[in-house]
Each structure stands twice: as C-alpha cells, then as structure tokens.
Design a protein around this motif. Sequence first.
Motif, PDB file in Angstrom:
ATOM      1  N   THR A  47       0.879  -1.153   0.052  1.00  0.00           N
ATOM      2  CA  THR A  47      -0.128  -0.113  -0.099  1.00  0.00           C
ATOM      3  C   THR A  47       0.901   1.220  -0.104  1.00  0.00           C
ATOM      4  O   THR A  47       2.234   1.220   0.075  1.00  0.00           O
ATOM      5  CB  THR A  47      -0.944  -0.183   1.338  1.00  0.00           C
ATOM      6  N   GLY A  48       0.228   2.241   0.091  1.00  0.00           N
ATOM      7  CA  GLY A  48       1.054   3.670  -0.121  1.00  0.00           C
ATOM      8  C   GLY A  48       1.623   3.783  -1.547  1.00  0.00           C
ATOM      9  O   GLY A  48       1.698   3.126  -2.430  1.00  0.00           O
ATOM     10  N   PRO A  49       2.521   4.828  -1.742  1.00  0.00           N
ATOM     11  CA  PRO A  49       2.917   5.302  -3.039  1.00  0.00           C
ATOM     12  C   PRO A  49       4.056   4.226  -3.283  1.00  0.00           C
ATOM     13  O   PRO A  49       4.666   3.857  -2.210  1.00  0.00           O
ATOM     14  CB  PRO A  49       3.333   6.407  -2.946  1.00  0.00           C
ATOM     15  N   THR A  50       4.287   3.823  -4.573  1.00  0.00           N
ATOM     16  CA  THR A  50       5.391   2.871  -4.848  1.00  0.00           C
ATOM     17  C   THR A  50       6.534   3.923  -4.667  1.00  0.00           C
ATOM     18  O   THR A  50       6.593   4.939  -4.764  1.00  0.00           O
ATOM     19  CB  THR A  50       5.115   2.262  -6.153  1.00  0.00           C
ATOM     20  N   ALA A  51       7.645   3.373  -4.483  1.00  0.00           N
ATOM     21  CA  ALA A  51       9.011   3.821  -4.174  1.00  0.00           C
ATOM     22  C   ALA A  51       9.995   3.009  -4.696  1.00  0.00           C
ATOM     23  O   ALA A  51      10.157   1.761  -4.823  1.00  0.00           O
ATOM     24  CB  ALA A  51       9.315   3.832  -2.986  1.00  0.00           C
ATOM     25  N   VAL A  52      11.016   3.769  -5.306  1.00  0.00           N
ATOM     26  CA  VAL A  52      12.404   3.205  -5.782  1.00  0.00           C
ATOM     27  C   VAL A  52      13.502   4.145  -4.761  1.00  0.00           C
ATOM     28  O   VAL A  52      13.479   5.107  -4.487  1.00  0.00           O
ATOM     29  CB  VAL A  52      12.920   3.502  -7.314  1.00  0.00           C
ATOM     30  N   VAL A  53      14.323   3.320  -4.188  1.00  0.00           N
ATOM     31  CA  VAL A  53      15.418   3.627  -3.225  1.00  0.00           C
ATOM     32  C   VAL A  53      16.710   3.486  -3.720  1.00  0.00           C
ATOM     33  O   VAL A  53      16.946   2.432  -3.922  1.00  0.00           O
ATOM     34  CB  VAL A  53      14.915   3.156  -1.847  1.00  0.00           C
ATOM     35  N   SER A  54      17.606   4.499  -3.624  1.00  0.00           N
ATOM     36  CA  SER A  54      19.180   4.131  -3.712  1.00  0.00           C
ATOM     37  C   SER A  54      19.648   4.177  -2.416  1.00  0.00           C
ATOM     38  O   SER A  54      19.582   4.953  -1.598  1.00  0.00           O
ATOM     39  CB  SER A  54      19.684   5.218  -4.857  1.00  0.00           C
ATOM     40  N   MET A  55      20.679   3.286  -2.318  1.00  0.00           N
ATOM     41  CA  MET A  55      21.732   3.207  -1.188  1.00  0.00           C
ATOM     42  C   MET A  55      23.000   2.923  -1.649  1.00  0.00           C
ATOM     43  O   MET A  55      23.378   2.377  -2.644  1.00  0.00           O
ATOM     44  CB  MET A  55      20.965   2.056  -0.120  1.00  0.00           C
ATOM     45  N   GLY A  56      23.928   3.558  -0.584  1.00  0.00           N
ATOM     46  CA  GLY A  56      25.338   3.205  -1.085  1.00  0.00           C
ATOM     47  C   GLY A  56      26.261   4.351  -1.147  1.00  0.00           C
ATOM     48  O   GLY A  56      26.056   5.225  -0.231  1.00  0.00           O
ATOM     49  N   ASP A  57      27.056   4.578  -1.919  1.00  0.00           N
ATOM     50  CA  ASP A  57      28.048   5.455  -2.060  1.00  0.00           C
ATOM     51  C   ASP A  57      27.667   6.538  -3.329  1.00  0.00           C
ATOM     52  O   ASP A  57      26.705   6.833  -3.714  1.00  0.00           O
ATOM     53  CB  ASP A  57      29.349   4.834  -2.364  1.00  0.00           C
ATOM     54  N   SER A  58      29.121   7.290  -3.468  1.00  0.00           N
ATOM     55  CA  SER A  58      28.876   8.568  -4.279  1.00  0.00           C
ATOM     56  C   SER A  58      28.289   8.289  -5.754  1.00  0.00           C
ATOM     57  O   SER A  58      28.049   8.891  -6.316  1.00  0.00           O
ATOM     58  CB  SER A  58      29.876   9.371  -4.465  1.00  0.00           C
ATOM     59  N   TYR A  59      28.565   6.836  -6.105  1.00  0.00           N
ATOM     60  CA  TYR A  59      28.372   6.676  -7.584  1.00  0.00           C
ATOM     61  C   TYR A  59      26.950   6.348  -7.855  1.00  0.00           C
ATOM     62  O   TYR A  59      26.488   6.286  -9.086  1.00  0.00           O
ATOM     63  CB  TYR A  59      29.114   5.399  -8.098  1.00  0.00           C
ATOM     64  N   ILE A  60      26.064   6.326  -7.039  1.00  0.00           N
ATOM     65  CA  ILE A  60      24.560   6.340  -6.873  1.00  0.00           C
ATOM     66  C   ILE A  60      23.925   7.436  -6.162  1.00  0.00           C
ATOM     67  O   ILE A  60      22.834   7.784  -6.326  1.00  0.00           O
ATOM     68  CB  ILE A  60      24.226   4.753  -6.425  1.00  0.00           C
ATOM     69  N   SER A  61      24.913   8.138  -5.249  1.00  0.00           N
ATOM     70  CA  SER A  61      24.231   9.577  -4.738  1.00  0.00           C
ATOM     71  C   SER A  61      23.861  10.683  -5.662  1.00  0.00           C
ATOM     72  O   SER A  61      22.992  11.482  -5.306  1.00  0.00           O
ATOM     73  CB  SER A  61      24.978   9.850  -3.436  1.00  0.00           C
ATOM     74  N   GLY A  62      24.692  10.692  -6.751  1.00  0.00           N
ATOM     75  CA  GLY A  62      24.724  11.930  -7.477  1.00  0.00           C
ATOM     76  C   GLY A  62      25.831  12.894  -7.792  1.00  0.00           C
ATOM     77  O   GLY A  62      25.947  13.815  -8.152  1.00  0.00           O
TER      78      GLY A  62
END
Length: 396
Positions: A47-62
């Motif tokens: 339930t609730g809004p679907t979500a995509v989550v990123s975790m880890g280091d700078s190569y995925i933080s932006g």
Amino acid sequence: MIGFRTASKDRARSRVRRLTGAGMVLPLAVSALLAGSAGTSVASPGTGPTAVVSMGDSYISGEAGRWKGNSLTNSGNRTGTDRAWVSGSTYDPAKVYGSTAGGCHRSDSAEVKSAGAIADVAVNLACSGAVSENVFRASNGGVPFKGEAPQADQLAAVAAANNVKVIALSIGGNDLGFADIIKECALDFVLWNSYCYDDQQSGVDGKIDGVMANVGKSVDEIRAVMRAAGYADSSYRIVLQSYPSPIPRGAENRYTQSDWSRLNTGGCPFWNRDSDWARDSLVPQIADRLKGVAAAKGVQFLDLRDMLQGREVCAKASKLVSTSAPASAKTSEWARWIDSSETQGPVQESMHPNYFGQLAVGRCLALAVAQPANSASGCKNTAGADQTGMFLTPAV
C-alpha cells in the motif's frame, strides 16, 4: 588538472595530494528526508505510494551531477557546464545538491531521480564517501555517517511509509580504497615517473575478499529491514550495480602521455599502462566479483563497466566543452575530470559520472527494472547518442 597548468612540480606535489578526495570520497535528518516523499500516513507492504530507493556511495548518490561536461573556462557558467552558477562569480551548489551540498552530494539528477517513472516516489539514501558499514543497521555493526543514521535504519522508515518496489545499491568502492588508488596513480604520473598498477593490484587482491563479504552483508541487512517491515522477498527487487571506468584505455586517450597535456588540459593524469590496467583489469575484476555476490544473494545485477565507453575523461570520442563545442550529451564527456586545485568546485566530484552520465545511468536502471528480478545485464551507450541510446546486453 587545470590547477597544474602553470604550477611547479613542488606545487603540483601539494595539489595532487588533495586527490585523496577523488574517487568516491569519493547531514540531512531522516525526518527531513522523508518529509518530502513519504507522506504523513504509515503504509503497509503493498500500500501507499510505490518507491524506488538508492543506497550506497557516491556513484549512486549523484556526486558530480553539478557538471555538464568539462570546460577550461574558470569564470561565469564555465561555458555552460556549471549548473550551480547563479550570476557573476557566484555559485550555489545547493541548486544541484540541495541541503546535502558539501556532504552526501545527492544531486537532482542522481540515478533514481533520472530513471523516470519507475515508481511514484524516488528516495535517495546514498551518500558520497559511504562504506559498507554505513549501510548496515546500527544494531548489527552499522556506523552513522555525515550526521545521518546508517542507511539500513533510514530504509526502515521509508519501507514503513511507502510501497518499496526497487532498491538500487552501489557499495564497495570506498571499502576497496578507490580514492587512494586514484591518488597514487596520479602521483606516479605527475611526480615519480613510474607505474601504479602493480602495487595497486596487489593491494586490491589483498582486500577484495573482505570487501565482497561486506557487500554481501549489505544485501543481507537490506533484506532483514524489509522482512521486519513485512515485505516478502519477492515483493520488491534489489539491483546491485558495478562501477564504470571514468578514464579510457591508453590508446583511446586524446592526449599524449609524453607531455603534460593529460594533466594540464584534460584532467586525466595517468600513464597508458595504468589506464589500461584500470579499464581492462581493475574495473572488470570488481564487476565480476559483484556479479558473484548478486548471484549468491539472489538479487539482480547491473553491470556498468562499459557504460562510459567513449565518454570517459579525455576519451578521443568526446570533447571538452568550449564556445565552439557547446555542452551536449552527444559530444561532451560524461565524467568529471580531476580538478585537484579546486578551481571549479570540490575535488570530491572528480572521477564520477557527471550530469550527462547520471542521466545515462538512470536510463540503465529503468531498463534493468523492466527485466526479470534475478537477471544480470550490462548497460552500454550508443556512440553519438544521448542517454536515450543506452541499451542492455547479457552480463559477461
């Protein structure tokens, strides 16, 4: 890089040492992070809004999302490359990184933000400089980082308030010491007239088993959090991704190694032999080991080793941005050069996918999510195209 253009070797020595911050060096309260994305009610799994989550280091933080290519112009908007430019000589990195400027560097073009409509909500928990211990739960050896709780503990709050469908994970590079490898290889080019690949390979070989064990534990920690929140393993997917090479092979470098152009103009101070080692040995070694972790843990693998092919810093197939070559995802470099004197922003942005590169890796994630949840794919670019030209191949 640019800071060395007129520098003496002694000054170069001092500045190159600042490369400690390159690679994956390469505080936002959890409540503030979730306020803009989670809503006010608590959702149950499904339930609730679907979500995509990123975790880890700078190569995925932006990290490096501030930059649209690399330009030798050090004033104004740097020939259109600096997205943090305000006016005159005023720059505001918060335009790109928000409240994480100078810290986790979660950019507005980070992978989960640029992946498109793969979920209702995109939550970026990754942080520049993070190691595996910053992902683990505090109750199982996790360590806070940059004023934030361990990422797995932050994930618990996200999982409770959203219907999490995708968790993208990039971790292990800082555990392995990417920043030190980059620094030592640059020092060997600038100062010592020697190669770095042999000593660095030995160091990597000595660490990599332990690093991969911690990557595997990171996956286990994510699973534990999601199970505690009531999620079945099959109700969402984890996408473990590898790292792209930010520098080209020696033969694909547009600057000769026999003068100082790689340092003074291109921002890629590495010998051909070391470049070939990084591109064809180190990056594949790490990718292959991460693929093994993904298979062992039953999660999806996204191989990014070739994502920047032809778009790397100093690549012959790409150009510096100038008045005659405007910033473009079709012609400009997709990774941030080494500006060790910080003439154009902090050195921690060096050797990361830039704005164009982040749009591309976001497209890779979107393509991967359309594949089976236990698949393994490589993501590559189409020469002369922008991020829409990204495509998947079976992982090698």
